[in-house]
Design a protein around this motif. Structure first.
Motif: not given
Length: 211
Positions: A68-94
């Motif tokens: 799994f990968v856990v990361s945060h959202h980070a908008s390039a627009d300083p006036n936009a709402q940022s933050g929040g978590l992504f959870i991303i998964m693959n189907d096996g090691v490697g």
């Protein structure tokens, strides 16, 4: 960040971008070392929006170890709402077959700067809340909070939890990126604190059921 396996293989994640400032393609790159060679350098991020602060780990889903990968959202627009978590998964090691399985408050002023570890099917996450210095959550400005996600059942078990003893009488202002996590079986440990702050050690011996 890296995940080292007992057979000597290694998975690594890192923040990357394929363009210049403000790096609108920024996100997580993934590479795997199988013991003899590394996979090709990635050319695109795992997320579907601008992101950073990636973590990598392993959980067991349906009897298969997956990453799994856990990361945060980070908008390039300083006036936009940022933050929040992504959870991303693959189907096996490697594997390079990745899917976004969860977005938590992405683009909705959600949490930032996660740390994450995996045990069994659970992903344990420690973050800094996305609030300005003038805003408070349970009396604390931008507190550090705990999340637990069950990857086998696609369910949040805990969200935005303040640990026992972590309150407005012991913490005035939570810090970003001033914490670390580790895992050993069902034992999960979190150390959190910063310069001039109280230092906290939180430990669970039952995969996050009790702390």
């Amino acid at each position: 960040r890296i995940q080292l396996y007992s057979d000597g293989s290694v998975s690594a994640v890192f923040t990357m971008a394929s363009d210049g400032s403000p790096f609108s393609t920024r996100g997580t790159g993934y590479a795997h070392f199988d013991g003899s060679s590394w996979s090709d350098m990635p050319l695109s991020r795992l997320e579907d929006d601008r992101a950073g602060w990636c973590n990598v780990g392993v959980v067991n889903v349906g009897g298969t170890d997956v990453e799994f990968v856990v990361s945060h959202h980070a908008s390039a627009d300083p006036n936009a709402q940022s933050g929040g978590l992504f959870i991303i998964m693959n189907d096996g090691v490697g594997s390079n077959n990745w899917s976004i399985v969860e977005k938590l408050e992405v683009g909705e002023n959600g949490p930032f700067w996660p740390r994450a570890v995996g045990s069994g099917s659970y992903i344990h996450i420690w973050t800094a809340a996305n609030t300005s210095s003038s805003q408070r959550y349970e009396g604390i400005r931008r507190p550090n909070t705990y999340y637990r996600y069950d990857a086998a059942n696609d369910t949040w078990l805990d969200e935005k939890v303040l640990m026992d003893g972590y309150n407005d009488s012991t913490v005035a202002f939570g810090w970003s990126d001033s914490y670390q996590m580790d895992v050993d079986g069902d034992n999960i440990a979190i150390v959190s604190g910063g310069s001039g702050q109280n230092l906290f050690l939180f430990k669970s011996e039952d995969n996050g059921e009790n702390w």
